[in-house]
Motif scaffolding. Structure first.
Motif, PDB file in Angstrom:
ATOM      1  N   LEU A  81       0.635  -1.255   0.287  1.00  0.00           N
ATOM      2  CA  LEU A  81       0.075   0.039   0.392  1.00  0.00           C
ATOM      3  C   LEU A  81       0.970   1.300  -0.024  1.00  0.00           C
ATOM      4  O   LEU A  81       0.472   2.053  -0.711  1.00  0.00           O
ATOM      5  CB  LEU A  81      -0.404   0.358   1.604  1.00  0.00           C
ATOM      6  N   HIS A  82       2.363   1.318   0.495  1.00  0.00           N
ATOM      7  CA  HIS A  82       3.078   2.218   1.136  1.00  0.00           C
ATOM      8  C   HIS A  82       3.456   2.995  -0.516  1.00  0.00           C
ATOM      9  O   HIS A  82       3.253   3.417  -0.442  1.00  0.00           O
ATOM     10  CB  HIS A  82       4.253   2.342   1.788  1.00  0.00           C
ATOM     11  N   ARG A  83       3.709   1.428  -1.452  1.00  0.00           N
ATOM     12  CA  ARG A  83       4.295   1.144  -2.682  1.00  0.00           C
ATOM     13  C   ARG A  83       3.341   2.325  -3.658  1.00  0.00           C
ATOM     14  O   ARG A  83       3.743   2.756  -4.686  1.00  0.00           O
ATOM     15  CB  ARG A  83       4.712   0.210  -2.767  1.00  0.00           C
ATOM     16  N   HIS A  84       2.449   1.761  -3.353  1.00  0.00           N
ATOM     17  CA  HIS A  84       1.146   1.895  -4.297  1.00  0.00           C
ATOM     18  C   HIS A  84       0.459   3.479  -3.931  1.00  0.00           C
ATOM     19  O   HIS A  84      -0.638   4.101  -4.930  1.00  0.00           O
ATOM     20  CB  HIS A  84       0.099   1.303  -4.815  1.00  0.00           C
ATOM     21  N   ALA A  85       1.112   4.727  -2.507  1.00  0.00           N
ATOM     22  CA  ALA A  85       1.211   6.170  -2.959  1.00  0.00           C
ATOM     23  C   ALA A  85       1.673   6.906  -3.145  1.00  0.00           C
ATOM     24  O   ALA A  85       1.532   7.664  -2.713  1.00  0.00           O
ATOM     25  CB  ALA A  85       0.902   5.875  -0.747  1.00  0.00           C
ATOM     26  N   SER A 139       9.862  -2.006  -8.909  1.00  0.00           N
ATOM     27  CA  SER A 139       9.962  -2.237 -10.698  1.00  0.00           C
ATOM     28  C   SER A 139       8.089  -1.769 -10.611  1.00  0.00           C
ATOM     29  O   SER A 139       7.953  -1.621 -11.390  1.00  0.00           O
ATOM     30  CB  SER A 139      10.796  -3.619 -10.922  1.00  0.00           C
ATOM     31  N   VAL A 140       7.818  -2.314  -9.955  1.00  0.00           N
ATOM     32  CA  VAL A 140       6.059  -2.129  -9.975  1.00  0.00           C
ATOM     33  C   VAL A 140       5.860  -0.184 -10.126  1.00  0.00           C
ATOM     34  O   VAL A 140       5.236  -0.151 -10.866  1.00  0.00           O
ATOM     35  CB  VAL A 140       5.235  -2.193  -9.096  1.00  0.00           C
ATOM     36  N   ASN A 141       6.480   0.636  -9.499  1.00  0.00           N
ATOM     37  CA  ASN A 141       6.202   1.586  -9.735  1.00  0.00           C
ATOM     38  C   ASN A 141       6.887   2.246 -10.662  1.00  0.00           C
ATOM     39  O   ASN A 141       6.702   3.088 -11.302  1.00  0.00           O
ATOM     40  CB  ASN A 141       6.525   2.830  -8.836  1.00  0.00           C
ATOM     41  N   ASP A 142       8.253   1.671 -11.279  1.00  0.00           N
ATOM     42  CA  ASP A 142       9.037   2.180 -12.555  1.00  0.00           C
ATOM     43  C   ASP A 142       8.575   1.971 -13.950  1.00  0.00           C
ATOM     44  O   ASP A 142       7.720   2.602 -14.512  1.00  0.00           O
ATOM     45  CB  ASP A 142      10.348   1.033 -12.825  1.00  0.00           C
ATOM     46  N   VAL A 143       7.797   0.836 -13.816  1.00  0.00           N
ATOM     47  CA  VAL A 143       6.709   0.239 -14.960  1.00  0.00           C
ATOM     48  C   VAL A 143       5.156   1.377 -14.632  1.00  0.00           C
ATOM     49  O   VAL A 143       4.779   2.318 -15.666  1.00  0.00           O
ATOM     50  CB  VAL A 143       5.887  -0.835 -14.723  1.00  0.00           C
ATOM     51  N   LYS A 144       4.444   1.997 -13.740  1.00  0.00           N
ATOM     52  CA  LYS A 144       3.733   2.405 -13.329  1.00  0.00           C
ATOM     53  C   LYS A 144       3.919   4.150 -13.569  1.00  0.00           C
ATOM     54  O   LYS A 144       4.137   4.212 -14.806  1.00  0.00           O
ATOM     55  CB  LYS A 144       3.136   1.997 -12.354  1.00  0.00           C
ATOM     56  N   ALA A 145       4.575   4.731 -14.100  1.00  0.00           N
ATOM     57  CA  ALA A 145       5.557   5.521 -13.523  1.00  0.00           C
ATOM     58  C   ALA A 145       5.839   5.642 -15.302  1.00  0.00           C
ATOM     59  O   ALA A 145       5.853   6.637 -16.592  1.00  0.00           O
ATOM     60  CB  ALA A 145       6.816   5.713 -13.482  1.00  0.00           C
ATOM     61  N   ALA A 146       6.429   5.142 -16.234  1.00  0.00           N
ATOM     62  CA  ALA A 146       6.884   4.475 -17.783  1.00  0.00           C
ATOM     63  C   ALA A 146       5.470   4.710 -18.602  1.00  0.00           C
ATOM     64  O   ALA A 146       5.768   4.788 -19.571  1.00  0.00           O
ATOM     65  CB  ALA A 146       7.542   3.866 -17.495  1.00  0.00           C
ATOM     66  N   ILE A 162      -2.085  -4.458 -14.576  1.00  0.00           N
ATOM     67  CA  ILE A 162      -0.312  -4.714 -14.402  1.00  0.00           C
ATOM     68  C   ILE A 162       0.138  -4.612 -13.257  1.00  0.00           C
ATOM     69  O   ILE A 162       1.174  -6.230 -13.172  1.00  0.00           O
ATOM     70  CB  ILE A 162      -0.006  -3.736 -15.443  1.00  0.00           C
ATOM     71  N   ALA A 163       0.141  -4.342 -12.482  1.00  0.00           N
ATOM     72  CA  ALA A 163       0.301  -3.351 -11.213  1.00  0.00           C
ATOM     73  C   ALA A 163       0.068  -4.184 -10.562  1.00  0.00           C
ATOM     74  O   ALA A 163       1.362  -5.271  -9.655  1.00  0.00           O
ATOM     75  CB  ALA A 163       0.294  -2.333 -10.774  1.00  0.00           C
ATOM     76  N   MET A 164      -0.875  -5.397 -10.068  1.00  0.00           N
ATOM     77  CA  MET A 164      -1.357  -6.381  -9.675  1.00  0.00           C
ATOM     78  C   MET A 164      -0.828  -7.735  -9.669  1.00  0.00           C
ATOM     79  O   MET A 164      -0.213  -8.532  -9.076  1.00  0.00           O
ATOM     80  CB  MET A 164      -2.542  -6.430  -9.780  1.00  0.00           C
ATOM     81  N   ALA A 165      -0.546  -7.800 -11.401  1.00  0.00           N
ATOM     82  CA  ALA A 165       0.307  -8.797 -12.237  1.00  0.00           C
ATOM     83  C   ALA A 165       1.444  -8.963 -11.686  1.00  0.00           C
ATOM     84  O   ALA A 165       2.366 -10.259 -11.187  1.00  0.00           O
ATOM     85  CB  ALA A 165       0.128  -9.298 -13.337  1.00  0.00           C
ATOM     86  N   MET A 166       2.820  -8.093 -11.272  1.00  0.00           N
ATOM     87  CA  MET A 166       4.086  -7.744 -10.501  1.00  0.00           C
ATOM     88  C   MET A 166       4.348  -7.726  -9.750  1.00  0.00           C
ATOM     89  O   MET A 166       4.686  -8.459  -8.935  1.00  0.00           O
ATOM     90  CB  MET A 166       4.059  -6.706 -11.046  1.00  0.00           C
ATOM     91  N   GLU A 167       2.529  -7.601  -8.954  1.00  0.00           N
ATOM     92  CA  GLU A 167       2.901  -7.929  -6.859  1.00  0.00           C
ATOM     93  C   GLU A 167       2.739  -9.185  -6.906  1.00  0.00           C
ATOM     94  O   GLU A 167       3.885  -9.627  -5.809  1.00  0.00           O
ATOM     95  CB  GLU A 167       1.748  -6.696  -6.137  1.00  0.00           C
ATOM     96  N   GLU A 168       2.115 -10.358  -7.722  1.00  0.00           N
ATOM     97  CA  GLU A 168       2.659 -11.428  -7.079  1.00  0.00           C
ATOM     98  C   GLU A 168       3.373 -11.886  -7.412  1.00  0.00           C
ATOM     99  O   GLU A 168       4.270 -12.802  -7.052  1.00  0.00           O
ATOM    100  CB  GLU A 168       1.422 -11.778  -8.767  1.00  0.00           C
ATOM    101  N   ARG A 169       4.525 -11.293  -8.494  1.00  0.00           N
ATOM    102  CA  ARG A 169       5.670 -11.856  -8.842  1.00  0.00           C
ATOM    103  C   ARG A 169       6.646 -11.093  -7.634  1.00  0.00           C
ATOM    104  O   ARG A 169       7.266 -11.826  -7.354  1.00  0.00           O
ATOM    105  CB  ARG A 169       6.347 -11.400 -10.220  1.00  0.00           C
ATOM    106  N   VAL A 170       6.736  -9.415  -7.240  1.00  0.00           N
ATOM    107  CA  VAL A 170       7.156  -9.743  -5.731  1.00  0.00           C
ATOM    108  C   VAL A 170       6.383 -10.531  -4.899  1.00  0.00           C
ATOM    109  O   VAL A 170       8.240 -10.465  -3.601  1.00  0.00           O
ATOM    110  CB  VAL A 170       5.795  -7.833  -5.916  1.00  0.00           C
ATOM    111  N   ALA A 171       5.306 -11.139  -4.730  1.00  0.00           N
ATOM    112  CA  ALA A 171       5.744 -11.326  -3.907  1.00  0.00           C
ATOM    113  C   ALA A 171       6.144 -13.328  -3.872  1.00  0.00           C
ATOM    114  O   ALA A 171       6.327 -13.747  -2.386  1.00  0.00           O
ATOM    115  CB  ALA A 171       3.657 -12.296  -3.427  1.00  0.00           C
TER     116      ALA A 171
END
Length: 290
Positions: A76-80, A113-120, A96-105
């Motif tokens: 949650l802090h990451r996505h804030a 990398s999740v926020n990097d993709v969101k920003a891009a 896309i972010a949730m699919a990446m969060e599964e890989r983070v988990a």
């Protein structure tokens, strides 16, 4: 499989019995929940749509990090972080972010990398989305609705809302599912064969182009200070006209780089906003800004 699926499958439980699997229903619900539909309601100058994005994906993050409250809080802090996009594309990025969060988990990729993709994705998708919804569909819908109203047809407002919202809601529902499937398959293959680096570079170029265009089109200050006498039949020469002759939009570009430099020095954005307001009022009062 998600991290929770792998954990449950390891205990001999089938995927169908896993209550923590992200389902199509979860994705669609997230694209139509209060966060997704309220992207503009909690908008702030500081981080813009970040709170609404967190609310949009919070339910799925709870599933991904079930039984791991610290990881859930970290997500949650990451996505804030700062987030801003054409609202109809927000669920797509969320998928896309949730699919990446599964890989983070699962520990397969770094959380950053999740926020990097969101920003891009924010810049290019906003450029596309604004062109489609704000300058095309909305104009067409308004033209049809106004024509009906002028003809005395009470259906004008309803037609306007239907023309604009049917494709908007379709994109939300389809986008979150497509984003999630792309996040699982496309991003995984792209990271294996090096395509992801090329995609991120291309997205960055398009994003820079969009930001460059915005620095001109969304900057509304001029420098109307006269530097010569008025000639009969012609307007007096001003600093703004000289700058426009050198390069249209140069004032906006300079302002952008000043703000960029100040932000790189860790200046609080709220001070920049207040400073801009004071400068605008003072400049308009004394006549060196218009």
């Amino acid at each position: 499989m998600t991290s929770n699926e792998a954990m449950v499958a390891g205990q001999g439980v089938s995927q169908e019995e896993n209550p923590y699997k992200i389902t199509k229903k979860d994705l669609i619900r997230s694209s139509l929940n209060l966060g997704a539909l309220g992207m503009e309601f909690s908008w702030t100058y500081y981080k813009q749509m970040n709170l609404a994005f967190c609310l949009m994906v919070a339910g799925m993050l709870k599933k991904i990090y079930h039984g791991r409250p610290d990881d859930y809080a970290a997500a949650l802090h990451r996505h804030a972080a700062f987030f801003n996009i054409t609202v109809q594309f927000a669920p797509f990025v969320g998928g896309i972010a949730m699919a990446m969060e599964e890989r983070v988990a699962r520990g397969e990729i770094e959380p950053e990398s999740v926020n990097d993709v969101k920003a891009a994705l924010m810049g290019p998708l906003s450029g596309i989305g604004d062109a489609i919804f704000l300058t095309t569909i909305r104009v067409i819908a308004a033209a049809v609705g106004i024509s009906l109203c002028q003809a005395g047809n009470a259906a004008g407002p309803i037609v306007f809302l239907l023309i604009y919202n049917i494709p908007a809601f379709w994109l939300r529902v389809w986008g979150v599912q497509k984003g999630y499937s792309m996040g699982v398959s496309f991003l995984e293959k792209a990271s294996e064969n090096g395509l992801m680096t090329k995609v991120m570079a291309a997205i960055g170029i398009v994003g820079a182009m969009v930001i460059g265009g915005m620095t001109k089109d969304m900057f509304w200050a001029t420098i109307p200070v006269q530097i010569g006498e008025a000639v009969k039949g012609k307007d007096p020469t001003t600093i703004q006209s000289v700058l426009d002759g050198i390069m249209p939009g140069i004032v906006g570009m300079c302002a952008f780089w000043i703000y960029y430099w100040l932000l790189s020095k860790k200046i609080n954005p709220m001070w920049l906003i207040l400073g801009t307001m004071v400068l605008g009022v003072v400049g308009a009062f004394f006549g060196f800004l218009g």
